[in-house]
Design an enzyme around this catalytic site. Structure first.
Site, PDB file in Angstrom:
ATOM      1  N   LYS A   1      37.205  32.568  37.830  1.00 26.41           N
ATOM      2  CA  LYS A   1      37.493  33.527  36.756  1.00 26.41           C
ATOM      3  C   LYS A   1      38.980  33.908  36.786  1.00 26.41           C
ATOM      4  O   LYS A   1      39.674  33.656  37.785  1.00 26.41           O
ATOM      5  CB  LYS A   1      36.631  34.773  36.942  1.00 26.41           C
ATOM      6  CG  LYS A   1      36.972  35.582  38.181  1.00 26.41           C
ATOM      7  CD  LYS A   1      35.929  36.640  38.482  1.00 26.41           C
ATOM      8  CE  LYS A   1      36.310  37.426  39.716  1.00 26.41           C
ATOM      9  NZ  LYS A   1      35.164  38.149  40.292  1.00 26.41           N
TER      10      LYS A   1
ATOM     11  N   TYR B   1      69.518  49.639  42.196  1.00 26.84           N
ATOM     12  CA  TYR B   1      69.167  50.896  41.531  1.00 26.84           C
ATOM     13  C   TYR B   1      68.753  51.977  42.528  1.00 26.84           C
ATOM     14  O   TYR B   1      68.076  51.704  43.516  1.00 26.84           O
ATOM     15  CB  TYR B   1      67.969  50.678  40.602  1.00 26.84           C
ATOM     16  CG  TYR B   1      68.242  49.793  39.416  1.00 26.84           C
ATOM     17  CD1 TYR B   1      69.083  50.193  38.387  1.00 26.84           C
ATOM     18  CD2 TYR B   1      67.625  48.551  39.320  1.00 26.84           C
ATOM     19  CE1 TYR B   1      69.311  49.376  37.292  1.00 26.84           C
ATOM     20  CE2 TYR B   1      67.844  47.724  38.222  1.00 26.84           C
ATOM     21  CZ  TYR B   1      68.694  48.144  37.208  1.00 26.84           C
ATOM     22  OH  TYR B   1      68.913  47.343  36.136  1.00 26.84           O
TER      23      TYR B   1
HETATM   24  C1  PLP Z   1      34.626  37.683  41.558  1.00 23.87           C
HETATM   25  C2  PLP Z   1      33.187  37.511  41.853  1.00 23.87           C
HETATM   26  C3  PLP Z   1      32.759  36.737  42.944  1.00 23.87           C
HETATM   27  C4  PLP Z   1      33.703  36.157  43.964  1.00 23.87           C
HETATM   28  O1  PLP Z   1      34.140  37.143  44.871  1.00 23.87           O
HETATM   29  P1  PLP Z   1      35.074  36.755  46.113  1.00 23.87           P
HETATM   30  O2  PLP Z   1      35.130  37.988  46.912  1.00 23.87           O
HETATM   31  O3  PLP Z   1      36.394  36.377  45.527  1.00 23.87           O
HETATM   32  O4  PLP Z   1      34.446  35.616  46.793  1.00 23.87           O
HETATM   33  C5  PLP Z   1      31.400  36.527  43.096  1.00 23.87           C
HETATM   34  N1  PLP Z   1      30.502  37.045  42.222  1.00 23.87           N
HETATM   35  C6  PLP Z   1      30.881  37.812  41.178  1.00 23.87           C
HETATM   36  C7  PLP Z   1      29.848  38.357  40.278  1.00 23.87           C
HETATM   37  C8  PLP Z   1      32.231  38.071  40.959  1.00 23.87           C
HETATM   38  O5  PLP Z   1      32.597  38.839  39.933  1.00 23.87           O
END
Ligand code: PLP
Length: 375
Positions: free
Chosen positions: A35, A265
């Site tokens: 994702k 800055y």
């Molecule tokens: C992002 C996500 C994962 C993966 O999590 P990690 O900690 O990166 O392994 C698994 N399941 C769902 C529903 C997620 O949203």
């Protein structure tokens, strides 16, 4: 090359990704989580690499990400974790044979309507076992099962739930309760649909809870080389993982500062002695958190040097008094990079710790703000 506003680069080591994937378990039992543009590493290169390495399933964020995978010809099971968010999403998901997660009554109704026209839809039933965000509660399941039975066009293929604190050993009891709830919920779903597979674990669960792997482990961070437990508390059987992302920036100028001269800055840095400072072309516009000003290291010539002065939009400065050979055109590393003997590269975990955040945020940020190069 595309027009770009930054000379810094995000380097993605696809061979390291393949090695991490192989270290995390059997390809068939892993559902790589890609994702948010694969946590900043790039959706399509990451998906193609893992597909070639034997991945049979993918969890993406949006339906659009799933459609993009179909467009490059991937035929794996694809689960868009956010579900369908618009009528177009529902149609694309059905047309592209995505596995849509259903998480409430409205989803179920929309999915059922889609099958009115005779189309079939693979669905996942999302169970809320304690995350409190999305998903059916245990008492909703009888109604869910009733709808599923009445709608043969809906094909439930997966029961899924998400752990809220599998990365915190002190929350073990909560995780255990979530796992028990999922066991009960998935069992009632499978009593009606025995072919349904199950998926509960994220990276922390995959590494720490072997009893709950079921058919598919959804690995995200670990795939990209991160340790979901942080450096403080490694899992017992933690495999050797490698960071997949590194970030480089060129030195654009080396200059002398005299004792007492201030830099950048806000004058939050004043030279305590005569010193040499290198100006790098990277800054908060390219994903380097400004809050790390005066509080991070950069790798130059294989060695760590301290960042000094306020981090600017597209420049930041480092103290190179210890590296007299450094000159404009040299490459510095914000993350990763080749190290000299005895030196450690800077990691996303380390930057995250200093910012009181998690490496996920650092990777998403640096990956999305820099042009990517693949190896
Ligand atoms: C992002 C996500 C994962 C993966 O999590 P990690 O900690 O990166 O392994 C698994 N399941 C769902 C529903 C997620 O949203």
């Amino acid at each position: 090359m595309d027009c770009t506003f930054t000379p810094s680069r995000c380097h993605v080591d696809l061979a390291a990704l393949r090695r991490n994937f192989a270290r995390l378990g059997e390809a068939a039992s892993l559902m790589p989580v890609i994702k948010s543009d694969a946590y900043g590493h790039g959706l399509l290169p990451v998906a193609s690499t893992l597909a070639a390495a034997g991945a049979r399933r993918f969890a993406v964020g949006t339906v659009s990400e799933g459609v993009a995978l179909r467009q490059i010809g991937l035929n794996q099971q694809i689960l868009p974790l956010l579900g369908a968010l618009s009528p177009e999403d529902w149609h694309h998901a059905a047309r592209c044979h995505l596995t849509l997660p259903l998480e409430n009554e409205d989803d179920l109704r929309m999915a059922a309507q889609l099958t009115d026209g005779g189309s079939r839809l693979q669905v996942a039933i999302k169970c809320d076992t304690g995350m409190g965000r999305l998903g059916f509660a245990r008492q909703d399941l009888p109604a869910v099962l009733e709808t599923l039975r009445a709608r043969p066009g809906l094909e439930p293929v997966l029961a899924l739930s998400h752990l809220a604190c599998a990365d915190s050993p002190e929350e073990q009891a909560y995780t255990q309760a979530q796992a028990e709830c999922f066991a009960a919920m998935s069992a009632s779903l499978r009593a009606a649909f025995p072919a349904m597979e199950r998926s509960l674990c994220n990276s922390a669960g995959t590494l720490g809870l072997s009893a709950y792997h079921y058919e598919a482990c959804r690995v995200g961070l670990a795939l990209y080389g991160g340790d979901p437990f942080g450096a403080q508390c490694p899992a017992a059987a933690m495999p050797e993982l490698e960071w997949v992302m590194s970030v480089s920036a060129p030195v654009i100028r080396v200059r002398r500062l005299k004792t007492g001269q201030s830099l950048s800055y806000g004058r939050i840095f004043t030279a305590p002695r005569d010193m040499s400072v290198a100006v790098l072309a990277a800054g908060y516009a390219t994903g380097v958190p400004r809050a790390l000003s005066n509080n991070m290291d950069v790798l130059l010539d294989g060695r760590r040097v301290p960042q000094v002065g306020r981090i600017c939009m597209s420049m930041l400065m480092v103290d190179v008094s210890s590296l007299p050979a450094v000159q404009a055109g040299d490459v510095a590393w914000i993350l990763g990079g080749p190290t000299a003997t005895g030196q450690r590269a800077v990691t996303a975990q380390e930057l995250a710790d200093d910012l009181d955040t998690i490496p996920y945020e650092i990777l998403c940020r640096l990956g999305s703000e820099n042009p990517r190069i693949y190896y």
